[in-house]
Design an enzyme around this catalytic site. Sequence first.
Site, short mmCIF file in Angstrom:
data_model
loop_
_atom_site.label_atom_id
_atom_site.label_comp_id
_atom_site.label_asym_id
_atom_site.label_seq_id
_atom_site.Cartn_x
_atom_site.Cartn_y
_atom_site.Cartn_z
N CYS A 13 -35.70 49.05 7.34
CA CYS A 13 -34.58 49.61 8.11
C CYS A 13 -34.12 50.90 7.42
O CYS A 13 -34.11 50.99 6.18
CB CYS A 13 -33.43 48.62 8.18
SG CYS A 13 -33.90 47.10 9.03
N GLU A 28 -32.69 39.58 -6.52
CA GLU A 28 -31.25 39.56 -6.81
C GLU A 28 -30.52 38.51 -5.99
O GLU A 28 -30.85 38.24 -4.84
CB GLU A 28 -30.67 40.97 -6.58
CG GLU A 28 -31.33 41.95 -7.56
CD GLU A 28 -30.67 43.32 -7.62
OE1 GLU A 28 -30.68 43.90 -8.71
OE2 GLU A 28 -30.16 43.83 -6.60
N CYS A 65 -23.76 44.52 0.41
CA CYS A 65 -24.82 44.40 1.43
C CYS A 65 -25.71 45.61 1.40
O CYS A 65 -25.23 46.75 1.42
CB CYS A 65 -24.22 44.34 2.83
SG CYS A 65 -23.17 42.98 3.14
N CYS A 88 -25.16 34.86 -1.91
CA CYS A 88 -26.08 35.64 -1.07
C CYS A 88 -27.46 35.58 -1.74
O CYS A 88 -27.64 35.99 -2.87
CB CYS A 88 -25.57 37.07 -0.97
SG CYS A 88 -26.65 38.12 0.00
N CYS A 141 -31.34 50.73 4.50
CA CYS A 141 -31.28 49.60 3.56
C CYS A 141 -32.06 49.90 2.28
O CYS A 141 -33.22 50.29 2.33
CB CYS A 141 -31.84 48.36 4.24
SG CYS A 141 -31.98 46.93 3.15
N1 SAH Z 1 -33.26 41.06 6.44
C1 SAH Z 1 -32.16 40.35 6.97
C2 SAH Z 1 -31.23 39.82 5.90
C3 SAH Z 1 -30.94 40.69 4.72
S1 SAH Z 1 -30.02 42.16 5.02
C4 SAH Z 1 -31.40 41.21 7.96
O1 SAH Z 1 -31.64 42.40 8.04
O2 SAH Z 1 -30.58 40.65 8.68
C5 SAH Z 1 -28.34 41.54 5.19
C6 SAH Z 1 -27.41 42.46 5.97
O3 SAH Z 1 -27.08 43.63 5.20
C7 SAH Z 1 -28.04 42.97 7.26
O4 SAH Z 1 -27.17 42.86 8.35
C8 SAH Z 1 -28.32 44.39 6.91
O5 SAH Z 1 -28.47 45.17 8.03
C9 SAH Z 1 -27.15 44.76 6.04
N2 SAH Z 1 -27.36 46.00 5.29
C10 SAH Z 1 -28.53 46.52 4.86
N3 SAH Z 1 -28.32 47.68 4.21
C11 SAH Z 1 -26.99 47.91 4.24
C12 SAH Z 1 -26.14 48.93 3.68
N4 SAH Z 1 -26.65 49.93 2.98
N5 SAH Z 1 -24.82 48.84 3.89
C13 SAH Z 1 -24.30 47.79 4.55
N6 SAH Z 1 -25.03 46.78 5.07
C14 SAH Z 1 -26.36 46.83 4.91
FE1 SF4 Z 2 -33.90 45.62 7.22
FE2 SF4 Z 2 -33.06 45.50 4.68
FE3 SF4 Z 2 -32.84 43.32 6.27
FE4 SF4 Z 2 -35.23 44.17 5.42
S1 SF4 Z 2 -33.56 43.40 4.12
S2 SF4 Z 2 -34.71 43.57 7.51
S3 SF4 Z 2 -35.00 46.39 5.41
S4 SF4 Z 2 -31.78 45.29 6.51
#
Ligand code: SAH
Ligand code: SF4
Length: 369
Positions: free
Chosen positions: A119, A95, A345, A108, A122
């Site tokens: 995480c 996406e 996000c 993005c 996420c």
């Molecule tokens: N993997 C990388 C980049 C992609 S995630 C990283 O983790 O930095 C991009 C951002 O979205 C990160 O800061 C992540 O923690 C945040 N994110 C992930 N899940 C989320 C959610 N459910 N609500 C808000 N932000 C979220």
């Molecule tokens: Fe963590 Fe999601 Fe970023 Fe992967 S994409 S590192 S699971 S926040």
Amino acid sequence: MSEESKINLLNFDYEALEKFVESLGEKKFRAKQIMKWIYQFGVTDFAEMTNIKRDLQVKLSEIAYIKAPEIKVQNNSADGTIKWALDAGDGQLIETVYIPDGDRATLCVSTQVGCAVNCAFCATGAQGYNRNLKTSEIIGQVWRATSCIGFTPNPKLRAIDNVVLMGMGEPLFNLDNVVPAMKIMLDDLGFGLSKRRVTISTAGVVPNIDKLGDMIDVALAISLHAPNDELRTKLVPLNERYNIKSILDAVARYVSKSNANSGRVTIEYVLLAGVNDSPKQAKELAKTLANTPCKINLIPFNPHQDSSFKKPSIEAVNKFYQVLIDHGFTVVTRKTRGDDIKAACGQLVGEVKNKMKKIARFTSNEVLE
Ligand code: SAH
Ligand code: SF4
């Protein structure tokens, strides 16, 4: 020659494209011409590259092609955000999200099919991990979005002037493909973006923050999400390997090498109701970041079906914000965009097939080294 055995020129940054044309016995300037056709005019058919001699056009079309991932689904949000699900082959979807804001627009971009870091909050992490995206699939997202918006100025849709590697995946586990793609974003013959407007976001892969700094200069964002290691390990399992101190030390090394960050890094902090959003935790965060020149980006949690975490109240967000302001930090609370189409996000899921098992994912050298 079938397409599989041909070379997709979107995999080449300028240097690689130059080597490629030289290997064909052509002069270097041909690489400049081809690059401009692809990224400035959106041309993918060699026959339309009118300043390239006919025999070279034919030769190129025999061994190479130019193709960005195809759009499978487009969703338009009421707020102007557009989400595309793009074909990554074998039934996989990645996406990409276009976010207009005033006179600017951000794209993005995803860097992997799924994500192995897993995480707790996420949606991408919950999907599992399949593979790294190729350079052509990363820069191809920018190309594809630009072709939808228009390579020539479009009065209705803002041109993309900002790219964030914050879609699906952990970009620092895919440096070999991410760096050439970012070089094309920055290249004047490519998309010509300012290095301050290309941001790579990481959950904190310490050795690769150092490698990144030796390869390219772009803006860096760190997904911190907790003021201490105990809580961070619960939210970001990678913290067991690379704790907060080791990340902040790597950030200091990166920032000292970089111009794109103007001396400071972005710290991302997802606010999860009742988990990491109390004023006490804000104070602790201020202490943790006391020696790190940074701006803090607060991201109220975006709910999704794979998670039981809750969105924080507006009061909690405001209090957390104020504590950090009172400690002298620059703080921005990120506006939620595109949540009606699951484009906000952490809501990006695409379609991830043949996932590696969770344990295998987390211990695999391929994804963690
Ligand atoms: N993997 C990388 C980049 C992609 S995630 C990283 O983790 O930095 C991009 C951002 O979205 C990160 O800061 C992540 O923690 C945040 N994110 C992930 N899940 C989320 C959610 N459910 N609500 C808000 N932000 C979220
Ligand atoms: Fe963590 Fe999601 Fe970023 Fe992967 S994409 S590192 S699971 S926040």
